[in-house]
Motif scaffolding. Sequence first.
Motif, PDB file in Angstrom:
ATOM      1  N   PHE A   1     -23.185  12.285 -69.757  1.00  0.00           N
ATOM      2  CA  PHE A   1     -23.594  11.320 -68.740  1.00  0.00           C
ATOM      3  C   PHE A   1     -24.847  10.581 -69.187  1.00  0.00           C
ATOM      4  O   PHE A   1     -25.748  11.179 -69.783  1.00  0.00           O
ATOM      5  N   PHE A   2     -24.918   9.302 -68.858  1.00  0.00           N
ATOM      6  CA  PHE A   2     -26.108   8.490 -69.077  1.00  0.00           C
ATOM      7  C   PHE A   2     -26.410   7.832 -67.744  1.00  0.00           C
ATOM      8  O   PHE A   2     -25.605   7.045 -67.240  1.00  0.00           O
ATOM      9  N   ASP A   3     -27.523   8.189 -67.134  1.00  0.00           N
ATOM     10  CA  ASP A   3     -27.894   7.703 -65.797  1.00  0.00           C
ATOM     11  C   ASP A   3     -26.751   7.893 -64.802  1.00  0.00           C
ATOM     12  O   ASP A   3     -26.438   7.013 -63.995  1.00  0.00           O
ATOM     13  N   GLY A   4     -26.109   9.063 -64.860  1.00  0.00           N
ATOM     14  CA  GLY A   4     -25.060   9.411 -63.907  1.00  0.00           C
ATOM     15  C   GLY A   4     -23.675   8.891 -64.233  1.00  0.00           C
ATOM     16  O   GLY A   4     -22.707   9.230 -63.566  1.00  0.00           O
ATOM     17  N   LYS A   5     -23.547   8.070 -65.268  1.00  0.00           N
ATOM     18  CA  LYS A   5     -22.253   7.485 -65.647  1.00  0.00           C
ATOM     19  C   LYS A   5     -21.720   8.217 -66.877  1.00  0.00           C
ATOM     20  O   LYS A   5     -22.441   8.424 -67.852  1.00  0.00           O
TER      21      LYS A   5
ATOM     22  N   ASP B   1     -24.789   3.882 -75.624  1.00  0.00           N
ATOM     23  CA  ASP B   1     -25.817   3.667 -74.622  1.00  0.00           C
ATOM     24  C   ASP B   1     -25.453   2.392 -73.860  1.00  0.00           C
ATOM     25  O   ASP B   1     -25.366   1.320 -74.460  1.00  0.00           O
ATOM     26  N   PRO B   2     -25.215   2.478 -72.543  1.00  0.00           N
ATOM     27  CA  PRO B   2     -24.814   1.283 -71.797  1.00  0.00           C
ATOM     28  C   PRO B   2     -25.942   0.276 -71.575  1.00  0.00           C
ATOM     29  O   PRO B   2     -25.694  -0.843 -71.150  1.00  0.00           O
ATOM     30  N   ILE B   3     -27.167   0.647 -71.885  1.00  0.00           N
ATOM     31  CA  ILE B   3     -28.317  -0.233 -71.666  1.00  0.00           C
ATOM     32  C   ILE B   3     -28.661  -1.031 -72.923  1.00  0.00           C
ATOM     33  O   ILE B   3     -28.849  -2.242 -72.873  1.00  0.00           O
ATOM     34  N   GLU B   4     -28.757  -0.336 -74.070  1.00  0.00           N
ATOM     35  CA  GLU B   4     -29.157  -0.989 -75.317  1.00  0.00           C
ATOM     36  C   GLU B   4     -27.982  -1.041 -76.290  1.00  0.00           C
ATOM     37  O   GLU B   4     -27.566  -0.021 -76.819  1.00  0.00           O
ATOM     38  N   SER B   5     -27.469  -2.218 -76.518  1.00  0.00           N
ATOM     39  CA  SER B   5     -26.330  -2.414 -77.410  1.00  0.00           C
ATOM     40  C   SER B   5     -26.633  -1.888 -78.813  1.00  0.00           C
ATOM     41  O   SER B   5     -27.719  -2.103 -79.343  1.00  0.00           O
ATOM     42  N   GLY B   6     -25.673  -1.191 -79.396  1.00  0.00           N
ATOM     43  CA  GLY B   6     -25.817  -0.682 -80.753  1.00  0.00           C
ATOM     44  C   GLY B   6     -26.391   0.716 -80.838  1.00  0.00           C
ATOM     45  O   GLY B   6     -26.381   1.324 -81.901  1.00  0.00           O
ATOM     46  N   LEU B   7     -26.931   1.243 -79.742  1.00  0.00           N
ATOM     47  CA  LEU B   7     -27.450   2.608 -79.731  1.00  0.00           C
ATOM     48  C   LEU B   7     -26.389   3.562 -79.188  1.00  0.00           C
ATOM     49  O   LEU B   7     -25.614   3.204 -78.303  1.00  0.00           O
ATOM     50  N   PHE B   8     -26.378   4.770 -79.738  1.00  0.00           N
ATOM     51  CA  PHE B   8     -25.457   5.795 -79.279  1.00  0.00           C
ATOM     52  C   PHE B   8     -26.226   7.059 -78.944  1.00  0.00           C
ATOM     53  O   PHE B   8     -27.263   7.361 -79.545  1.00  0.00           O
TER      54      PHE B   8
END
Length: 189
Positions: free
Chosen positions: A26-30, A46-53
């Motif tokens: 989960f990332f921020d509950g998702k 990472d749904p916030i910063e493109s290209g990060l996992f």
Amino acid sequence: MQAEYYAGKWNDHDIVFAIGKNQNLFFDGKVIAESKPLSTGLSGEDPIESGLFVRVLYDGRNCFCIVGKPLETSYDKTTKTFSAEYGGHKIQVNTQKMHYTLLVDGAETDKKDVVIGGVGAILGTSADENGKRIMAVFEAGGLKGKCQCYAEAKNVRMIPCQKQGGELIPISSSGGDGFAAGFLLGMSI
């Protein structure tokens, strides 16, 4: 089966690894990744910063986590070496002689002993001035295992938790520093 939870924070975002009928990241509950419970690790974007996992590795007792940019990683079976390049640097992970060894531009930066029956290892360089590293996640299994190299990576401290009333509560602060309680209270999934 009693579900297990591991939780951490990265740049004010909640990361939770849950193990039950399936494994969920989960990332921020998702949910950003899901797999069967026998998998040793998960990776999700990472749904916030493109290209990060976000990448977790679970050994049955501990959960390790990093956030970073995955690099194209190849394998040379004659030298038993995984390789990648980043910012003009050659990154290699050698898996010979009962050791995992991380080399950057030919210089050894980290080394871990192979643990028989272990699930793998996370190796990394020293942190730069921004706290970021080059890291490699080696997941044991099969004849050669899998390895993924990451750039601009950071460790995320994952703490075992239990779910109470929809919130995750630390089981232990892993050192008695009071960090876990203030760190996680109110985190929910």
